[in-house]
Structures are given as structure tokens and as C-alpha cells.
Motif scaffolding. Structure first.
Motif, PDB file in Angstrom:
ATOM      1  N   MET A 125       0.856  -1.180   0.000  1.00  0.00           N
ATOM      2  CA  MET A 125       0.000   0.000   0.000  1.00  0.00           C
ATOM      3  C   MET A 125       0.890   1.228   0.000  1.00  0.00           C
ATOM      4  O   MET A 125       1.796   1.338   0.832  1.00  0.00           O
ATOM      5  N   TRP A 126       0.692   2.134  -0.941  1.00  0.00           N
ATOM      6  CA  TRP A 126       1.511   3.327  -0.967  1.00  0.00           C
ATOM      7  C   TRP A 126       0.723   4.494  -1.560  1.00  0.00           C
ATOM      8  O   TRP A 126      -0.349   4.325  -2.134  1.00  0.00           O
ATOM      9  N   GLY A 127       1.259   5.685  -1.394  1.00  0.00           N
ATOM     10  CA  GLY A 127       0.598   6.869  -1.921  1.00  0.00           C
ATOM     11  C   GLY A 127       1.594   7.984  -2.172  1.00  0.00           C
ATOM     12  O   GLY A 127       2.695   7.998  -1.613  1.00  0.00           O
ATOM     13  N   GLU A 128       1.219   8.913  -3.032  1.00  0.00           N
ATOM     14  CA  GLU A 128       2.072  10.045  -3.362  1.00  0.00           C
ATOM     15  C   GLU A 128       1.241  11.108  -4.056  1.00  0.00           C
ATOM     16  O   GLU A 128       0.097  10.866  -4.452  1.00  0.00           O
ATOM     17  N   GLY A 129       1.811  12.288  -4.198  1.00  0.00           N
ATOM     18  CA  GLY A 129       1.113  13.362  -4.898  1.00  0.00           C
ATOM     19  C   GLY A 129       1.511  14.720  -4.376  1.00  0.00           C
ATOM     20  O   GLY A 129       2.364  14.854  -3.496  1.00  0.00           O
ATOM     21  N   VAL A 130       0.892  15.746  -4.925  1.00  0.00           N
ATOM     22  CA  VAL A 130       1.124  17.125  -4.496  1.00  0.00           C
ATOM     23  C   VAL A 130      -0.224  17.799  -4.278  1.00  0.00           C
ATOM     24  O   VAL A 130      -1.247  17.376  -4.831  1.00  0.00           O
ATOM     25  N   GLU A 131      -0.228  18.840  -3.471  1.00  0.00           N
ATOM     26  CA  GLU A 131      -1.447  19.573  -3.169  1.00  0.00           C
ATOM     27  C   GLU A 131      -1.208  21.070  -3.351  1.00  0.00           C
ATOM     28  O   GLU A 131      -0.105  21.568  -3.118  1.00  0.00           O
ATOM     29  N   THR A 132      -2.261  21.753  -3.757  1.00  0.00           N
ATOM     30  CA  THR A 132      -2.221  23.208  -3.849  1.00  0.00           C
ATOM     31  C   THR A 132      -3.110  23.767  -2.746  1.00  0.00           C
ATOM     32  O   THR A 132      -4.332  23.566  -2.748  1.00  0.00           O
ATOM     33  N   VAL A 136      -0.559  27.771  -3.077  1.00  0.00           N
ATOM     34  CA  VAL A 136       0.820  27.295  -2.983  1.00  0.00           C
ATOM     35  C   VAL A 136       0.853  25.790  -3.230  1.00  0.00           C
ATOM     36  O   VAL A 136       0.138  25.029  -2.571  1.00  0.00           O
ATOM     37  N   THR A 137       1.682  25.344  -4.179  1.00  0.00           N
ATOM     38  CA  THR A 137       1.815  23.916  -4.471  1.00  0.00           C
ATOM     39  C   THR A 137       2.927  23.336  -3.622  1.00  0.00           C
ATOM     40  O   THR A 137       4.030  23.872  -3.572  1.00  0.00           O
ATOM     41  N   MET A 138       2.615  22.233  -2.946  1.00  0.00           N
ATOM     42  CA  MET A 138       3.602  21.630  -2.058  1.00  0.00           C
ATOM     43  C   MET A 138       3.506  20.118  -2.093  1.00  0.00           C
ATOM     44  O   MET A 138       2.454  19.548  -2.411  1.00  0.00           O
ATOM     45  N   SER A 139       4.626  19.469  -1.778  1.00  0.00           N
ATOM     46  CA  SER A 139       4.678  18.018  -1.666  1.00  0.00           C
ATOM     47  C   SER A 139       4.543  17.627  -0.211  1.00  0.00           C
ATOM     48  O   SER A 139       4.786  18.426   0.702  1.00  0.00           O
ATOM     49  N   TYR A 165       0.496  17.693   5.162  1.00  0.00           N
ATOM     50  CA  TYR A 165       0.920  18.928   4.522  1.00  0.00           C
ATOM     51  C   TYR A 165       0.698  20.069   5.519  1.00  0.00           C
ATOM     52  O   TYR A 165      -0.016  19.912   6.510  1.00  0.00           O
ATOM     53  N   ALA A 166       1.278  21.207   5.251  1.00  0.00           N
ATOM     54  CA  ALA A 166       1.021  22.383   6.082  1.00  0.00           C
ATOM     55  C   ALA A 166      -0.371  22.907   5.756  1.00  0.00           C
ATOM     56  O   ALA A 166      -0.578  23.576   4.749  1.00  0.00           O
ATOM     57  N   GLY A 167      -1.336  22.561   6.577  1.00  0.00           N
ATOM     58  CA  GLY A 167      -2.715  22.973   6.351  1.00  0.00           C
ATOM     59  C   GLY A 167      -3.616  21.875   5.843  1.00  0.00           C
ATOM     60  O   GLY A 167      -4.807  22.104   5.603  1.00  0.00           O
ATOM     61  N   MET A 168      -3.109  20.653   5.691  1.00  0.00           N
ATOM     62  CA  MET A 168      -3.948  19.552   5.206  1.00  0.00           C
ATOM     63  C   MET A 168      -3.395  18.208   5.645  1.00  0.00           C
ATOM     64  O   MET A 168      -2.188  17.973   5.609  1.00  0.00           O
ATOM     65  N   ASN A 169      -4.292  17.333   6.072  1.00  0.00           N
ATOM     66  CA  ASN A 169      -3.964  15.928   6.333  1.00  0.00           C
ATOM     67  C   ASN A 169      -4.821  15.056   5.423  1.00  0.00           C
ATOM     68  O   ASN A 169      -6.022  15.323   5.249  1.00  0.00           O
ATOM     69  N   ILE A 170      -4.212  14.022   4.842  1.00  0.00           N
ATOM     70  CA  ILE A 170      -4.933  13.093   3.971  1.00  0.00           C
ATOM     71  C   ILE A 170      -4.687  11.675   4.482  1.00  0.00           C
ATOM     72  O   ILE A 170      -3.535  11.249   4.596  1.00  0.00           O
ATOM     73  N   SER A 171      -5.757  10.985   4.812  1.00  0.00           N
ATOM     74  CA  SER A 171      -5.634   9.648   5.401  1.00  0.00           C
ATOM     75  C   SER A 171      -6.200   8.593   4.462  1.00  0.00           C
ATOM     76  O   SER A 171      -7.127   8.847   3.688  1.00  0.00           O
ATOM     77  N   PHE A 172      -5.614   7.392   4.531  1.00  0.00           N
ATOM     78  CA  PHE A 172      -6.056   6.245   3.749  1.00  0.00           C
ATOM     79  C   PHE A 172      -6.204   5.050   4.690  1.00  0.00           C
ATOM     80  O   PHE A 172      -5.319   4.790   5.503  1.00  0.00           O
ATOM     81  N   THR A 173      -7.288   4.329   4.575  1.00  0.00           N
ATOM     82  CA  THR A 173      -7.453   3.100   5.353  1.00  0.00           C
ATOM     83  C   THR A 173      -7.997   1.992   4.461  1.00  0.00           C
ATOM     84  O   THR A 173      -8.730   2.248   3.508  1.00  0.00           O
ATOM     85  N   ALA A 174      -7.617   0.779   4.789  1.00  0.00           N
ATOM     86  CA  ALA A 174      -8.139  -0.416   4.122  1.00  0.00           C
ATOM     87  C   ALA A 174      -8.385  -1.453   5.198  1.00  0.00           C
ATOM     88  O   ALA A 174      -7.487  -1.747   5.996  1.00  0.00           O
TER      89      ALA A 174
END
Length: 221
Positions: A125-132, A136-139, A165-174
Motif C-alpha cells: 500500500m503506498w501513496g504520493e502526490g502534491v497539493e495546492t 501554494v503547491t507543495m509536496s 501537509y502544512a494545512g492539510m492531512n490526507i488519510s487512507f485506510t483499508a
């Protein structure tokens, strides 16, 4: 409809039909009824996207929580046709997505499971990406986060991780959920599933109005 009542209705309709034809009709109808509900539980994924104020931690924007399920039926299990060998990684089942439909490069995950030669289940299980965020675009602080797990039973499945991220959390569950408990937390839409030959295994629900991408399919390695 109760089996006795169903039988009475069928008999009243097909009296002129020979007994052998009646038996065939009953077999088809009852098989369809049982097959429609028979499952060994569900594989359930959940993606959460939470925006917050980096100064005080309070919510600062929309939060998205999206779940979907895959039924672990006998037909589903039969699609694990090959185990990994010297020249092949075997048959794998993959679910991927979680990124915003409005932002193709946003954070996404991939979840992959294979049956091993010793009758266990190997999971990546893995994940990646960037957010704006606020223009501001950040990894992520963890540009590519991954987990590996081997389990003996589907019932042992419970995986989760988070991108920060600074200002955002993204969670994944299975995780695995029993057929008895699947509706306890409210309705969970079903994902469509493709076989390794790209034909349809499960049609799934219509997910077009949901904000996050998702696709599930079997693949031969």
C-alpha cells in the motif's frame, strides 16, 4: 419472499409445465436469490481529506470523507488464478485513486494484494502526490509513503496511514468488514471491479457524483 411462499407462487404459475422443467425453474430462481447476497465479507477503503488552519489547528475549508467497498464473493476469490513465481508476480488485485477528480496530480493511493504460495496474502500500500493549498503547491513531508503486510486471513486486514501537509492531512485506510456489520456505519457505495482480461466482474454503484477517483481491477504480473 419466503421460500415456501415463493414455491407456492411458482407452482401456481407453472402447473402445466412438466416436473423436470419446474425443478429447473426453481433451481435458477433460488440460485439467483442466494447468489445475490452470498459474500465472505467486504474489503472497505476510506479516504479522508481534512484542511485546517496551521496556526490554531481549526478546520479552514471543506473536509472530504469517501468510502467504498468490494464484496469478497466466491467469484471474486476465483480471480486469484496464479501465485508469484520465478518469472511472474502472480495475479494481483489493485485498487487505486483517492485523488480529486478536479486535480489529477493530487494525493492518491494504490493498494495491491496477491495470494502467496503458502496460502497467505501479501499486501503493498503506498501513496504520493502534491497539493495546492491557498495557491501554494507543495509536496508531502513524506513524498512517498508505503506499507507492506502479510496476513493469513482477510479478517486480519486493517491498514492505515496519513500524508501531512502544512494545512492539510490526507488519510487512507483499508480494512475487512463482515457482511453483518457492513451497514452499521451507513451506506457504503460499491466500487466497480474489472477482471484481468478487462471484462466486468462487478458493475458497482454509480460513483460519478463523488469527488474522488477510484478504480479496482485484477492484473497478471
Amino acid at each position: 419472499m419466503k421460500p415456501k411462499l415463493l414455491l407456492a407462487v411458482i407452482v401456481s404459475i407453472v402447473k402445466p409445465i412438466r416436473l423436470s422443467s419446474l425443478a429447473t425453474t426453481l433451481l435458477v430462481l433460488l440460485t439467483g436469490i442466494v447468489g445475490a447476497v452470498e459474500t465472505n465479507g467486504f474489503l472497505v477503503f476510506e479516504v479522508g481529506r481534512y484542511t485546517y488552519n496551521s496556526r490554531d489547528g481549526r478546520q479552514s475549508g471543506p473536509c472530504i470523507q469517501q468510502r467504498f467497498k468490494v464484496p469478497l464473493t466466491e467469484e471474486f476469490m476465483l480471480n486469484f488464478k496464479h501465485v508469484p513465481g520465478q518469472n511472474s508476480s502472480g495475479t494481483g488485485f489493485c485498487c487505486q485513486g483517492g485523488n480529486l477528480k478536479t486535480s489529477e496530480g493530487s494525493t492518491r493511493f494504490m493498494w495491491w494484494i496477491r495470494k502467496t504460495a503458502d496460502n497467505r496474502w501479501a499486501i503493498n500500500m503506498w501513496g504520493e502526490g502534491v497539493e495546492t493549498i491557498k495557491g501554494v503547491t507543495m509536496s508531502s513531508r513524506n513524498p512517498k509513503t508505503s506499507q507492506n503486510l502479510t496476513i493469513k486471513r482477510w479478517e486480519d486486514l486493517d491498514m492505515n496511514y496519513m500524508f501531512s501537509y502544512a494545512g492539510m492531512n490526507i488519510s487512507f485506510t483499508a480494512k475487512y468488514v463482515t457482511a453483518k456489520d457492513i451497514e452499521a456505519g451507513g451506506h457504503i457505495p460499491a466500487a466497480g471491479v474489472q477482471k484481468a482480461d478487462h471484462s466486468e466482474l462487478f458493475r458497482g454503484d454509480d460513483l460519478i457524483n463523488l469527488p474522488l477517483e477510484i478504480s479496482c481491477l485484477f492484473q497478471e504480473g
